[in-house]
Design an enzyme around this catalytic site. Structure first.
Site, PDB file in Angstrom:
ATOM      1  N   LYS A   1     -15.451   3.555   5.979  1.00 44.19           N
ATOM      2  CA  LYS A   1     -14.486   2.896   6.841  1.00 44.19           C
ATOM      3  C   LYS A   1     -14.681   3.105   8.878  1.00 44.19           C
ATOM      4  O   LYS A   1     -14.304   4.750   8.228  1.00 44.19           O
ATOM      5  CB  LYS A   1     -13.091   2.819   6.270  1.00 44.19           C
ATOM      6  CG  LYS A   1     -12.301   1.753   4.944  1.00 44.19           C
ATOM      7  CD  LYS A   1     -10.962   2.146   4.668  1.00 44.19           C
ATOM      8  CE  LYS A   1     -10.555   1.166   5.637  1.00 44.19           C
ATOM      9  NZ  LYS A   1      -8.502   1.681   4.681  1.00 44.19           N
TER      10      LYS A   1
ATOM     11  N   GLU B   1       0.986  -1.046  -0.032  1.00 47.11           N
ATOM     12  CA  GLU B   1      -0.464  -0.342   0.118  1.00 47.11           C
ATOM     13  C   GLU B   1       0.814   1.305  -0.084  1.00 47.11           C
ATOM     14  O   GLU B   1       1.554   1.106   0.496  1.00 47.11           O
ATOM     15  CB  GLU B   1      -0.835  -0.058   1.475  1.00 47.11           C
ATOM     16  CG  GLU B   1      -2.390  -1.188   1.723  1.00 47.11           C
ATOM     17  CD  GLU B   1      -2.651  -0.633   2.552  1.00 47.11           C
ATOM     18  OE1 GLU B   1      -2.258   0.350   3.637  1.00 47.11           O
ATOM     19  OE2 GLU B   1      -3.127  -1.910   2.850  1.00 47.11           O
TER      20      GLU B   1
ATOM     21  N   GLU C   1     -13.883   4.593   0.384  1.00 46.93           N
ATOM     22  CA  GLU C   1     -14.752   3.673   1.403  1.00 46.93           C
ATOM     23  C   GLU C   1     -15.366   4.936   2.202  1.00 46.93           C
ATOM     24  O   GLU C   1     -14.934   5.145   3.300  1.00 46.93           O
ATOM     25  CB  GLU C   1     -13.831   2.778   1.447  1.00 46.93           C
ATOM     26  CG  GLU C   1     -13.138   2.226   0.505  1.00 46.93           C
ATOM     27  CD  GLU C   1     -11.929   0.838   0.832  1.00 46.93           C
ATOM     28  OE1 GLU C   1     -12.324  -0.069   1.583  1.00 46.93           O
ATOM     29  OE2 GLU C   1     -10.749   1.428   0.833  1.00 46.93           O
TER      30      GLU C   1
ATOM     31  N   GLU D   1      -9.169   8.878   6.625  1.00 51.78           N
ATOM     32  CA  GLU D   1      -9.504   7.094   6.309  1.00 51.78           C
ATOM     33  C   GLU D   1     -10.348   6.801   5.148  1.00 51.78           C
ATOM     34  O   GLU D   1     -10.127   5.736   4.477  1.00 51.78           O
ATOM     35  CB  GLU D   1      -9.723   6.235   7.681  1.00 51.78           C
ATOM     36  CG  GLU D   1      -8.449   6.183   8.665  1.00 51.78           C
ATOM     37  CD  GLU D   1      -7.644   4.838   7.437  1.00 51.78           C
ATOM     38  OE1 GLU D   1      -6.575   5.528   7.048  1.00 51.78           O
ATOM     39  OE2 GLU D   1      -8.522   4.086   6.839  1.00 51.78           O
TER      40      GLU D   1
END
Ligand SMILES: *[C@@H]1O[C@H](CO)[C@@H](O)[C@H](O)[C@H]1NC(C)=O
Ligand SMILES: *[C@@H]1O[C@H](CO)[C@@H](O)[C@H](O)[C@H]1NC(C)=O
Ligand SMILES: *[C@@H]1O[C@H](CO)[C@@H](O)[C@H](O)[C@H]1NC(C)=O
Ligand SMILES: *[C@@H]1O[C@H](CO)[C@@H](O)[C@H](O)[C@H]1NC(C)=O
Ligand SMILES: *[C@@H]1O[C@H](CO)[C@@H](O)[C@H](O)[C@H]1NC(C)=O
Length: 478
Positions: free
Chosen positions: A320, A267, A317, A328
């Site tokens: 999250k 990542e 997202e 995040e």
């Protein structure tokens, strides 16, 4: 006859090039913790349209793998931390491998290349919860892959957070990198096992988090365009934290006796909202440094050459956990709806281009929910805002975020609207005890988007079935 020969030869060339060499180039992490998800086929098409040939998943979801079937996109499937304990039983591991890997391992199946065993299981925040299970789970999964006859090409690895290694405070240079003392023995055993199986080490490296965690962190050092005072290590000048961090790992591996072990960056990325440093300008600046460097195979001072890398992430997202921070929910190189946020450098183009957005996205109606300024009883206002922001994503309202500049009424409207959208614009989701009302006016302002959510996914994938049938028929008859 000649035509058939030509066809055969080109098919052979394509087959050989697809099967002989690892796919170079960029990978992405495809996380799915969004309240409204794009149809899987739309996301797979998004990958294809942008030439993304590697994808890292956090699970082994059956429908996702079905959608990736036949695409030849390289896949890393994942075993969530919560399932590691189950893998301590070898038969369970074997069963998992059969069900989630071997099953797709046929010509035209899914091009699975790695199994991620856990996700950052040694994160300090987990207080050691997964420390005992990770290595045995890794061993069982790789052994099961080997037993199933796919271990030659499919490798088990553990994506680790970069805090599993460090340099001593007394000598904070990459060449002094060692595994974190409390897990050094465990790390060495793990690396030894992966090395025996020709599996790579996987690490997540986040310059953004270095900046976020430390107010004294030199901002320029998080990026690649110079301006930071170089860190000098044995005559090597480090001007960005990515290289320094990566080489700290190289040194730790070297000290453990595995200096040539392949490393995957599982990542890496930069978020665009939810923090003072999380915005589009910084993301552009970060990727503008990272991606050409990757394409040029510059590598790092200790490891020049190609780096296998998976960007985090593909899509925003909004469900999250924000425990690490409000950013995040904003890591996507694409927005929640699969539209590109900013231009990016693509190696195939050798320049920055606007990525291709998701096609045929179905949105809900152009209808927003807002605060009703004529509401009389405001006593439950706070409770209602809390409720909305518990079940929907209000992180753009926070300090340093895209909607922080709203006035008090705008704030309330933002919360009400995002809840209404998340609830698929159900009428009763825009009530809030009479505090809210509907509007067909786009109430977005300046930087702050009051977004319309995407419609529910599901039925639309069925449309591709008749199309596939036609393709198959054409092949059969000609
Ligand atoms: C880890 O420990 C801290 C402090 O003792 C606690 O607040 C936290 O909830 C724990 N986390 C987990 C995942 O157990
Ligand atoms: C891991 O194993 C050690 C030694 O057997 C034990 O002391 C420790 O409590 C275990 N940790 C967890 C989180 O289960
Ligand atoms: C809007 O909401 C955010 C987050 O809840 C808060 O920090 C900010 O102070 C609010 N602004 C106004 C003007 O009420
Ligand atoms: C609402 O307005 C913003 C700009 O203020 C724009 O970016 C967005 O696309 C608009 N939304 C819709 C659904 O038209
Ligand atoms: C708001 O949406 C528009 C596209 O409609 C986009 O260009 C802009 O970057 C978005 N702003 C934020 C802060 O997400």
């Amino acid at each position: 006859m000649e035509k058939e020969w030509l066809l055969f030869v080109s098919w052979l060339i394509i087959w050989v090039s697809l099967h002989t060499y690892d796919v170079q180039g960029l990978g992405v992490n495809w996380g799915t913790q969004a309240n409204h998800k794009l149809p899987l086929s739309t996301v797979v098409q998004l990958l294809k349209n942008n030439g993304i040939q590697k994808v890292k998943l956090f699970d082994s979801d059956e429908s996702t793998l079905s959608a990736l079937t036949g695409t030849n996109i390289e896949v890393m499937v994942g075993i969530p931390n919560g399932q590691l304990a189950a893998m301590l039983n070898y038969n369970q591991a074997l069963k998992w491998v059969r069900r989630n890997v071997v099953r797709y391992n046929f010509n035209g199946g899914v091009n699975i290349k790695y199994v991620a065993v856990g996700n950052e299981p040694f994160l300090k925040a987990y207080n050691g919860t997964f420390e005992n299970a990770t290595l045995p789970a890794l061993e069982n999964i790789q052994n099961a892959l080997n037993e199933a006859g796919v271990g030659n090409k499919i490798k088990a690895t553990v994506p680790l957070n970069a805090d599993v290694y460090e340099s001593p405070a007394s000598n904070p240079v990459p060449s002094a990198g060692r595994f974190r003392p409390d897990i050094a023995g465990l790390m060495t055993q793990m690396v030894q096992f992966m090395s025996q199986n020709n599996a790579p080490f996987t690490v997540n490296i986040y310059p953004f988090l270095s900046l976020y965690a430390n107010p004294d962190f030199p901002v320029n050092y998080a990026f690649f365009d110079g301006g930071a005072t170089p860190l000098v290590d044995n005559g090597v000048q480090y001007t960005n934290v990515f290289d320094a961090n990566y080489d700290t790992l190289v040194s730790a591996l070297n000290a453990a006796g595995y200096g040539t072990m392949p490393i995957i960056v599982g990542e890496v990325g930069w978020p665009t909202d939810g923090d003072i440093n999380a915005n589009i300008n910084n993301a552009v600046r970060f990727y503008r440094g990272l991606l050409p460097k990757l394409a040029a195979n510059t590598g790092t001072p200790l490891r020049p050459g190609y780096i296998e890398m998976y960007l985090f992430g593909l899509l925003d997202e909004d469900a999250k956990s924000v425990q690490p921070g409000s950013f995040e929910r904003h890591w996507g190189i694409f927005r929640y709806d699969g539209q590109p946020k900013f231009p990016m450098y693509l190696a195939s183009e050798n320049r920055e281009i606007t990525l291709v957005g998701a096609q045929n996205v179905q949105y809900l109606e152009n209808e927003w929910c807002e605060f009703n300024p004529n509401a009389r009883d405001l006593s439950k206002l706070g409770d209602n805002i809390n409720f909305a922001c518990t079940y929907a994503d209000c992180t753009p309202l926070g300090y340093g975020s895209s909607c922080h500049g709203l006035d008090a009424n705008g704030n309330i409207s933002y919360a009400f609207n995002v809840y209404y959208q998340t609830q698929y614009q159900k009428l009763e989701a825009c009530n809030f005890g009479g505090l809210a009302k509907l509007t067909t006016q786009n109430i977005s302002t300046g930087n702050c988007n009051f977004t319309i959510q995407i419609a529910s996914s599901g039925l639309r994938t069925a449309a591709s079935v008749p199309f596939l049938l036609i393709v198959v028929l054409i092949f059969l008859f000609f």
